[in-house]
Design a protein around this motif. Structure first.
Motif, short mmCIF file in Angstrom:
data_model
loop_
_atom_site.label_atom_id
_atom_site.label_comp_id
_atom_site.label_asym_id
_atom_site.label_seq_id
_atom_site.Cartn_x
_atom_site.Cartn_y
_atom_site.Cartn_z
N GLU A 169 0.82 -1.21 0.00
CA GLU A 169 0.00 0.00 0.00
C GLU A 169 0.85 1.27 0.00
O GLU A 169 0.35 2.36 -0.29
N ARG A 170 2.15 1.13 0.28
CA ARG A 170 3.06 2.28 0.28
C ARG A 170 3.78 2.47 -1.05
O ARG A 170 4.49 3.46 -1.24
N SER A 171 3.64 1.54 -1.96
CA SER A 171 4.41 1.56 -3.21
C SER A 171 4.03 2.74 -4.09
O SER A 171 2.86 3.05 -4.28
N ARG A 172 5.07 3.38 -4.61
CA ARG A 172 4.91 4.43 -5.63
C ARG A 172 5.92 4.12 -6.72
O ARG A 172 7.12 4.35 -6.57
N VAL A 173 5.45 3.55 -7.81
CA VAL A 173 6.31 3.05 -8.88
C VAL A 173 6.25 4.02 -10.05
O VAL A 173 5.16 4.38 -10.52
N ALA A 174 7.42 4.44 -10.54
CA ALA A 174 7.42 5.44 -11.61
C ALA A 174 8.70 5.39 -12.42
O ALA A 174 9.75 4.97 -11.94
N MET A 175 8.56 5.88 -13.65
CA MET A 175 9.71 6.18 -14.52
C MET A 175 9.62 7.67 -14.83
O MET A 175 9.01 8.07 -15.82
N PRO A 176 10.20 8.52 -13.98
CA PRO A 176 9.97 9.97 -14.10
C PRO A 176 10.99 10.72 -14.94
O PRO A 176 11.16 11.93 -14.78
N GLY A 217 0.30 3.39 -7.70
CA GLY A 217 0.26 2.56 -6.51
C GLY A 217 0.17 1.09 -6.86
O GLY A 217 0.33 0.68 -8.01
N ALA A 218 -0.12 0.29 -5.85
CA ALA A 218 -0.03 -1.17 -5.99
C ALA A 218 -0.95 -1.72 -7.08
O ALA A 218 -0.50 -2.45 -7.97
N ALA A 219 -2.24 -1.41 -7.01
CA ALA A 219 -3.19 -2.00 -7.96
C ALA A 219 -2.85 -1.61 -9.40
O ALA A 219 -2.94 -2.43 -10.32
N ASP A 220 -2.47 -0.36 -9.60
CA ASP A 220 -2.14 0.09 -10.96
C ASP A 220 -0.81 -0.49 -11.44
O ASP A 220 -0.64 -0.76 -12.63
N LEU A 224 0.17 -3.49 -10.64
CA LEU A 224 -0.24 -4.84 -11.04
C LEU A 224 -0.91 -4.81 -12.41
O LEU A 224 -0.62 -5.64 -13.29
N LEU A 225 -1.81 -3.86 -12.62
CA LEU A 225 -2.52 -3.74 -13.90
C LEU A 225 -1.54 -3.53 -15.05
O LEU A 225 -1.71 -4.09 -16.13
N CYS A 226 -0.52 -2.73 -14.82
CA CYS A 226 0.43 -2.38 -15.89
C CYS A 226 1.52 -3.43 -16.10
O CYS A 226 2.38 -3.27 -16.97
N GLY A 227 1.52 -4.50 -15.29
CA GLY A 227 2.52 -5.54 -15.45
C GLY A 227 3.86 -5.20 -14.82
O GLY A 227 4.87 -5.82 -15.14
N LEU A 228 3.87 -4.23 -13.92
CA LEU A 228 5.11 -3.85 -13.23
C LEU A 228 5.31 -4.62 -11.94
O LEU A 228 6.36 -4.50 -11.30
N ALA A 229 4.30 -5.37 -11.52
CA ALA A 229 4.36 -6.14 -10.28
C ALA A 229 3.43 -7.33 -10.40
O ALA A 229 2.61 -7.41 -11.32
N ASP A 230 3.59 -8.27 -9.45
CA ASP A 230 2.82 -9.52 -9.50
C ASP A 230 1.88 -9.73 -8.33
O ASP A 230 0.84 -10.37 -8.47
N HIS A 231 2.26 -9.25 -7.15
CA HIS A 231 1.52 -9.57 -5.93
C HIS A 231 1.44 -8.36 -5.02
O HIS A 231 2.36 -7.54 -4.98
N PHE A 232 0.34 -8.28 -4.26
CA PHE A 232 0.19 -7.27 -3.22
C PHE A 232 0.30 -7.93 -1.85
O PHE A 232 -0.37 -8.92 -1.57
N VAL A 233 1.16 -7.36 -1.01
CA VAL A 233 1.32 -7.81 0.37
C VAL A 233 1.36 -6.55 1.24
O VAL A 233 2.06 -5.59 0.90
N GLU A 240 -2.57 -10.60 -0.65
CA GLU A 240 -3.94 -10.11 -0.48
C GLU A 240 -4.36 -9.32 -1.71
O GLU A 240 -3.56 -9.10 -2.63
N GLN A 241 -5.61 -8.89 -1.72
CA GLN A 241 -6.09 -8.01 -2.78
C GLN A 241 -5.70 -6.57 -2.44
O GLN A 241 -5.86 -6.12 -1.31
N PRO A 242 -5.20 -5.83 -3.40
CA PRO A 242 -4.80 -4.44 -3.12
C PRO A 242 -6.02 -3.51 -3.07
O PRO A 242 -7.08 -3.84 -3.61
N PRO A 243 -5.86 -2.35 -2.47
CA PRO A 243 -6.90 -1.32 -2.59
C PRO A 243 -7.07 -0.94 -4.05
O PRO A 243 -6.15 -1.08 -4.85
#
Length: 361
Positions: A135-142, A177-180, A182-191, A217-220
């Motif tokens: 829930e704290r993840s902020r993933v970016a290519m800025p 964040g986490a759910a997005d 996952l949607l974009c294929g940048l991650a696999d699982h939420f914990v 678990e399921q992400p927000p």
């Protein structure tokens, strides 16, 4: 060969416990920003562990409370670009080789993508076989915000995202964040973030799939699904100018904010990023895209926007870069094509490898 000093070795902590090996990026005051010695140390560890029967799983994490890794150390790049040095070219050559190694690694490579994960931090995590966000993840290519272009295989990953989501993230530099992720294929699982220490410990005793079953678990909910319609419609345009025009003409407030954001980025970097993404879709495996990114990165090193962007965002922090050219219209096709010009004997050549196979867990 890694010629790191003892102090630099402290920036990447390595240990093994039970069936797992652990990599900790350890520059918390610099948000674990990656340096050349750090990349070499990680690469050396992965090489050794690949043939070590005692190591069944590799885990990478970041020290401190803020995140895994904020990217490469851009202050070093700024100095190199200003002085015309070769340090950045050497760093990127080894860093991109590391990215390819992670993507093809023969053992489960578990990336704990907690907190801030940007630029080079994406490179050492999002190519792994088990990518965990919280829930704290902020993933970016800025990168477009500093006059640079997504690298470390970022154009490969974002080109594979559904529809034009990757184009939106690459051009605007928006963090997800986490759910997005996952949607974009940048991650696999939420914990949940609080569970990561226990998960990491248990990997020393149990296989990855067993441990994941206990914690995933399921992400927000994320934000991108509601934006898919206008993102896909606007970012299919042929040019950056047309993308901005379509965004401005869209009723969604988020689309208008995206247009305003794009107009703050380096016009050259935005146009080159758009071209790099579309070429990446046709290039095939990650290795070919990394080779293209190396060409683009070296061209950016001699571009005025990289020095100016890092100055404005990181050195002086006035947040007011003076881009050259200053508009999309002033960046012509030849200006973009220059970034993809062959490098001759300076080309990065990564070995052809078989496509990734499922890692046995």
């Amino acid at each position: 060969m890694n010629h790191s000093s003892p102090e630099e070795n402290d920036h990447v902590l390595l240990r093994t416990e039970g069936r797992a090996a652990y990599i900790t990026l350890n520059r918390p005051k610099a948000l674990n920003a990656l340096t050349h010695p750090m990349a070499l140390r990680i690469d050396g560890a992965l090489t050794a562990w690949a043939d070590d029967p005692r190591v069944e799983t590799v885990v990478i994490e970041g020290a401190g409370e803020r995140g895994l890794c904020a990217g490469g150390d851009v202050r070093d790049i700024h100095h190199d670009a200003k002085t015309g040095g070769a340090a950045s070219a050497d760093f990127w050559r080894d860093e991109y080789r590391l990215n390819a190694r992670i993507a093809r690694y023969s053992k489960p490579y578990v990336a704990l993508m907690d907190g801030i994960v940007m630029g080079g931090g994406v490179g050492v995590s999002a190519h792994g076989s088990v990518r965990i966000v919280t829930e704290r993840s902020r993933v970016a290519m800025p990168e477009t915000g500093i006059g640079f272009v997504p690298d470390v295989g970022g154009t490969y990953l974002l080109a594979l995202a559904p529809g034009e989501l990757g184009t939106h993230l690459a051009l605007t530099g928006a963090a997800v964040g986490a759910a997005d992720a996952l949607l974009c294929g940048l991650a696999d699982h939420f914990v949940p973030s609080a569970a990561l220490p226990a998960l990491a410990r248990e990997l020393a005793a149990d296989p990855v799939h067993t441990v994941l079953e206990r914690y995933v678990e399921q992400p927000p909910p994320g934000e991108l699904p509601a934006a898919r319609e206008w993102i896909d419609r606007c970012y299919t345009a042929e040019s950056a100018e047309e993308i901005v025009a379509r965004l401005h003409a869209t009723d969604a407030p988020a689309a208008k904010r995206a247009a305003a954001t794009l107009l703050t980025k380096s016009p050259t970097a935005v146009k080159v990023t758009l071209a790099a993404l579309r070429r990446a879709r046709r290039l095939g495996p990650l290795e070919r895209v990394l080779e293209q990114e190396y060409r683009v990165s070296l061209a950016a090193l001699s571009s005025p926007d990289l020095v100016e962007g890092i100055r404005a965002q990181v050195i002086d922090k006035d947040r007011d870069p003076q881009w050259s050219p200053g508009t999309f219209e002033a960046v012509g096709p030849a200006d973009v094509e220059r970034f993809f010009a062959p490098l001759g004997d300076r080309e990065l050549r990564l070995a052809e490898t078989a496509p990734s196979t499922e890692v046995a867990w």
